[in-house]
Structures are given as C-alpha cells and as structure tokens.
Design a protein around this motif. Sequence first.
Motif, short mmCIF file in Angstrom:
data_model
loop_
_atom_site.label_atom_id
_atom_site.label_comp_id
_atom_site.label_asym_id
_atom_site.label_seq_id
_atom_site.Cartn_x
_atom_site.Cartn_y
_atom_site.Cartn_z
N CYS A 153 -6.22 11.82 20.23
CA CYS A 153 -7.15 11.86 19.08
C CYS A 153 -6.52 11.43 17.68
O CYS A 153 -7.04 10.67 17.00
CB CYS A 153 -7.77 13.33 18.79
N LEU A 154 -5.11 11.90 17.77
CA LEU A 154 -4.55 11.41 16.31
C LEU A 154 -4.28 9.98 16.57
O LEU A 154 -4.56 9.17 15.50
CB LEU A 154 -2.99 12.00 16.15
N HIS A 155 -3.94 9.41 17.73
CA HIS A 155 -3.82 7.84 17.83
C HIS A 155 -5.09 7.13 17.78
O HIS A 155 -5.09 6.19 16.92
CB HIS A 155 -3.27 7.56 19.30
N ILE A 167 4.74 6.27 17.81
CA ILE A 167 4.93 7.67 18.29
C ILE A 167 3.92 8.09 19.07
O ILE A 167 3.97 8.88 20.20
CB ILE A 167 5.50 8.65 17.25
N THR A 168 2.46 8.11 18.83
CA THR A 168 1.56 8.89 19.50
C THR A 168 1.26 7.89 20.54
O THR A 168 0.82 8.37 21.52
CB THR A 168 0.17 8.83 18.55
N ALA A 169 1.82 6.52 20.37
CA ALA A 169 1.45 5.75 21.86
C ALA A 169 2.47 6.11 22.89
O ALA A 169 1.85 6.26 24.09
CB ALA A 169 1.67 4.28 21.31
N PHE A 170 3.70 6.31 22.38
CA PHE A 170 4.55 6.70 23.38
C PHE A 170 4.20 8.08 24.08
O PHE A 170 4.36 8.26 25.17
CB PHE A 170 5.93 6.83 22.88
N ALA A 171 3.79 9.08 23.35
CA ALA A 171 3.50 10.36 23.61
C ALA A 171 2.10 10.35 24.63
O ALA A 171 1.98 11.00 25.41
CB ALA A 171 3.02 11.19 22.25
N ASN A 172 1.30 9.39 24.50
CA ASN A 172 0.25 9.07 25.00
C ASN A 172 0.54 8.48 26.50
O ASN A 172 0.03 8.89 27.48
CB ASN A 172 -0.81 8.31 24.46
N LEU A 173 1.42 7.91 26.57
CA LEU A 173 1.99 7.20 27.73
C LEU A 173 2.62 8.45 28.81
O LEU A 173 2.12 8.55 29.82
CB LEU A 173 3.14 6.26 27.60
N ILE A 174 3.42 9.28 27.98
CA ILE A 174 4.20 10.34 28.74
C ILE A 174 3.26 11.39 29.27
O ILE A 174 2.97 11.74 30.41
CB ILE A 174 5.35 10.93 28.12
N LEU A 175 2.30 11.82 28.27
CA LEU A 175 1.39 12.99 28.54
C LEU A 175 -0.04 12.31 29.54
O LEU A 175 -0.64 12.90 30.23
CB LEU A 175 0.81 13.50 27.23
N ALA A 191 0.92 -1.30 0.04
CA ALA A 191 0.05 -0.21 -0.06
C ALA A 191 0.87 1.53 -0.07
O ALA A 191 0.29 2.45 -0.04
CB ALA A 191 -0.81 -0.10 1.29
N LYS A 192 2.19 1.23 0.22
CA LYS A 192 2.98 2.29 0.08
C LYS A 192 3.20 3.09 1.36
O LYS A 192 3.70 4.08 1.50
CB LYS A 192 3.01 3.17 -1.08
N VAL A 193 2.23 2.97 2.33
CA VAL A 193 2.11 3.70 3.60
C VAL A 193 2.18 2.87 4.62
O VAL A 193 2.16 3.66 5.81
CB VAL A 193 0.89 4.67 3.35
N GLY A 194 2.36 1.63 5.01
CA GLY A 194 2.19 0.83 6.13
C GLY A 194 3.16 1.21 7.12
O GLY A 194 2.87 1.36 8.15
N THR A 195 4.35 1.40 6.47
CA THR A 195 5.50 1.68 7.49
C THR A 195 5.30 3.08 8.20
O THR A 195 5.53 3.16 9.39
CB THR A 195 6.95 1.74 6.88
N GLY A 196 5.13 3.97 7.42
CA GLY A 196 4.50 5.43 8.07
C GLY A 196 3.62 5.34 9.13
O GLY A 196 3.50 5.96 10.16
N HIS A 197 2.58 4.62 8.99
CA HIS A 197 1.32 4.42 9.73
C HIS A 197 1.64 3.67 11.02
O HIS A 197 1.52 4.32 12.28
CB HIS A 197 0.32 3.73 8.82
N PHE A 198 2.63 2.74 10.84
CA PHE A 198 3.01 1.99 12.03
C PHE A 198 4.01 2.80 12.80
O PHE A 198 3.60 3.05 14.18
CB PHE A 198 3.73 0.69 11.34
N LYS A 233 3.82 6.28 13.03
CA LYS A 233 3.20 7.20 13.68
C LYS A 233 2.17 6.80 14.83
O LYS A 233 2.00 7.43 15.72
CB LYS A 233 1.89 7.87 12.45
N GLN A 234 1.77 5.58 14.71
CA GLN A 234 0.99 5.06 15.56
C GLN A 234 1.83 4.54 16.94
O GLN A 234 1.29 4.77 18.15
CB GLN A 234 0.32 3.48 15.27
#
Length: 125
Positions: free
Chosen positions: A74-76, A26-34, A14-21, A23-24
């Motif tokens: 919300c992004l996650h 990064i937002t998961a880590f940010a959710n943990l800290i925040l 699909a040409k976007v799977g790695t970037g999507h993975f 992003k998920q």
Amino acid sequence: MQTTIKKTMGLGSAKVGTGHFVKQRITAFANLILGIACLIIILCSIGKTHEQIIIMIAHPLTSITLIGFVISFCLHMQLGLRVIVEDYIHGQLVRIIALLTTLFFSYTIMLSSIYMIIRINLLVY
C-alpha cells in the motif's frame, strides 16, 4: 545548473525527489521478498479447507508476513499514484483533491486489510 548547496545536499528542485525515489525502491524490494513469501502461503493453502486456511492465517508468522506485505504494497502503491498525479494532473485544486484521494484510498486498503488479518487472529485464539 545546480548551486553549491544543491550539490552538497543532493536535493533536486522539489527538495524531496531523492527521498521519494529511495522509498519507492525500498518498498519495491520489500514487495519482492514479502510477495514471494505470500506466494508460498497461497501455494501451501491449495487443497485445504476453509477452517485450515483460517488457522494457517492466524499463525503469527503468517499474519506478520501478510501484514508486512499489505503495508509495503500500500505504501508503494501510494508513492506510485502520487507520482502519476503530480506528473499528469496540472490544475492545482484538482491535483490536491487527487493526491488526497489516492492517499485515503491507499490507507483505507491498508487499514481494512490489517483489520481483517487481526480479526481472523482474534477469532481463532
């Protein structure tokens, strides 16, 4: 079987799977800290009056933390809902409608939450 260009670029079919993975994650880590920071804010608000909590939310550090958590969450959420829709909804029209609905839902939650935090800030200062 991967072609040479796919191996080089690191892209899936699909040409976007790695970037999507990424992003998920990064937002998961940010959710943990925040999320931990928001939990501390909630624990600090126990036993305080409504006015004291409003003043605490209006503090710049608290507001920035809450806004950061809302954006990251919300992004996650939108990324996760997108994966569910793409994996389990098979009709093309229904899939497009579901993707747009999840996108608008996520951004509505994000914008309304940010609006409320800014409004509290404007009321206090």
